[in-house]
Design a protein around this motif. Structure first.
Motif, PDB file in Angstrom:
ATOM      1  N   GLU A 134       0.710  -1.731   0.216  1.00 46.63           N
ATOM      2  CA  GLU A 134       0.100   0.400  -0.031  1.00 46.63           C
ATOM      3  C   GLU A 134       0.997   1.235   0.084  1.00 46.63           C
ATOM      4  O   GLU A 134       2.130   1.249   0.894  1.00 46.63           O
ATOM      5  N   ARG A 136       0.679   5.451   0.616  1.00 47.21           N
ATOM      6  CA  ARG A 136      -0.320   6.995   0.373  1.00 47.21           C
ATOM      7  C   ARG A 136       0.925   7.649   0.463  1.00 47.21           C
ATOM      8  O   ARG A 136       1.971   8.140   1.953  1.00 47.21           O
ATOM      9  N   TYR A 137       0.946   8.788   0.450  1.00 52.33           N
ATOM     10  CA  TYR A 137       1.286   9.870   0.617  1.00 52.33           C
ATOM     11  C   TYR A 137       2.718   9.400  -0.002  1.00 52.33           C
ATOM     12  O   TYR A 137       3.840   9.847   1.096  1.00 52.33           O
ATOM     13  N   SER A 228       0.246   8.221  -6.219  1.00 54.44           N
ATOM     14  CA  SER A 228      -0.321   8.548  -4.040  1.00 54.44           C
ATOM     15  C   SER A 228      -0.430  10.245  -3.036  1.00 54.44           C
ATOM     16  O   SER A 228      -1.137   9.259  -2.187  1.00 54.44           O
ATOM     17  N   GLN A 229      -0.538  10.983  -4.017  1.00 55.95           N
ATOM     18  CA  GLN A 229      -0.874  12.195  -3.304  1.00 55.95           C
ATOM     19  C   GLN A 229      -2.199  12.204  -3.214  1.00 55.95           C
ATOM     20  O   GLN A 229      -2.391  13.092  -2.814  1.00 55.95           O
ATOM     21  N   MET A 231      -4.474   9.745  -4.364  1.00 54.43           N
ATOM     22  CA  MET A 231      -5.528   8.055  -3.881  1.00 54.43           C
ATOM     23  C   MET A 231      -4.434   7.265  -3.920  1.00 54.43           C
ATOM     24  O   MET A 231      -3.015   7.488  -4.242  1.00 54.43           O
ATOM     25  N   SER A 232      -4.880   6.709  -2.854  1.00 52.02           N
ATOM     26  CA  SER A 232      -3.672   5.612  -2.472  1.00 52.02           C
ATOM     27  C   SER A 232      -3.796   4.195  -3.479  1.00 52.02           C
ATOM     28  O   SER A 232      -4.528   3.993  -4.056  1.00 52.02           O
ATOM     29  N   GLN A 234      -3.069  -0.288  -4.093  1.00 51.25           N
ATOM     30  CA  GLN A 234      -3.070  -1.206  -3.518  1.00 51.25           C
ATOM     31  C   GLN A 234      -2.772  -2.644  -3.549  1.00 51.25           C
ATOM     32  O   GLN A 234      -2.331  -1.942  -5.410  1.00 51.25           O
TER      33      GLN A 234
END
Length: 283
Positions: A134, A136-137, A228-229, A231-232, A234
């Motif tokens: 995953e 995210r940011y 990733s900034q 939307m996450s 997966q």
């Protein structure tokens, strides 16, 4: 590792290419090539398996999409400087993001169907990033830690739908069969420099695309971090990273479009090859 999925549509088995080139059944190790199997823990489980003890699968069976149950099929537009030049487009200041419908995904050698009312069907050989952890940011320095591997993608496009039907590229990108992926997901340890891969595409034996990932405007780490900034990401999500020059719309003096009966062949160094027959809808 080279991971793949073998069998009839909807009944594919997870598999791996053994050292001797045979295809071995991973069904007893992972349920499929996707989701949890692509996480660091899932990959460790596959790596710990004695591949030579696994059952062999028929090398003549259909190869399906190399990733199952893709959650997001994300694409980066105009990401090669030489492709932007051939289309007359300005080099973007930031990555252009659009989505390709997951219902477009097919196996690497399945037929490509030209949709109803299509006028300008086109081809695009692309490098695909498969997410394994995953994201995210994430920053660029750590972005590649979130990548499980890479795959070959043909980002087939209908240019009339894409640019002449009221905007939004997704219309011309997400048609059924417009996303052949595979034959394999090649893990990152077997792709030491993804920014130096030759890539090519032919139609009816004529080579139109002959490029390299070296000419990407935004590299792989940049792309993963950037997406990733917003939307996450997966495990099992795919990012298609753009195409080099030689698409049909860029042919001079007159564009060349796909038509029923064409045969496309394409490949990327170390990631295998695809072959697709082009058919008309309903044929």
């Amino acid at each position: 590792m080279k991971l793949l999925r073998v069998g009839a549509k909807g009944a594919e088995k997870p598999a791996i290419i053994a050292e001797d080139g045979s295809i071995r059944d991973l069904s007893g190790v992972v349920s499929d090539i996707g989701g949890i199997a692509l996480t660091p823990e899932g990959m460790a489980r596959i790596r710990a398996t004695d591949i030579d003890l696994l059952p062999r699968l028929d090398a003549g069976e259909r190869i399906g999409p190399c990733v199952a149950n893709v959650g997001k099929f994300i694409c980066i537009g105009l990401n090669y400087a030489d492709h932007a030049a051939e289309t007359g487009a300005k080099i973007p200041d930031e990555p252009i993001i659009f989505m390709k419908a997951t219902s477009a995904i097919i196996g690497p050698n399945d037929d490509v169907i030209i949709p109803k009312n299509a006028i300008k069907p086109d081809w695009e050989v692309e490098l695909g990033i498969v997410i394994g952890k995953e994201a995210r940011y994430v920053d660029q320095d750590n972005a590649l830690d979130h990548v499980a591997g890479y795959c070959l993608i043909n980002d087939i496009s209908e240019r009339h739908f894409q640019t002449e039907r009221g905007g939004t590229w997704d219309k011309g990108k997400g048609c059924d069969t417009f996303g052949p992926i595979g034959p394999w997901l090649v893990t990152t340890d077997e792709v030491p420099d993804p920014q130096n891969l030759g890539m090519w595409l032919e139609v009816d034996g004529k080579r139109y695309q002959n490029g390299s990932t070296r000419t990407m405007i935004f590299g792989i780490a940049h792309v993963v971090s950037y997406v990733s900034q917003f939307m996450s990401l997966q495990p099992g999500d795919i990012i298609s990273t753009g195409t080099p020059p030689g698409v049909g719309m860029g042919v001079k003096p007159e564009a060349v479009w796909l038509k029923p009966g064409n045969v496309m062949r394409l490949g990327i160094d170390g990631l295998g090859e695809q072959t697709q027959n082009v058919r008309a809808y309903g044929a």
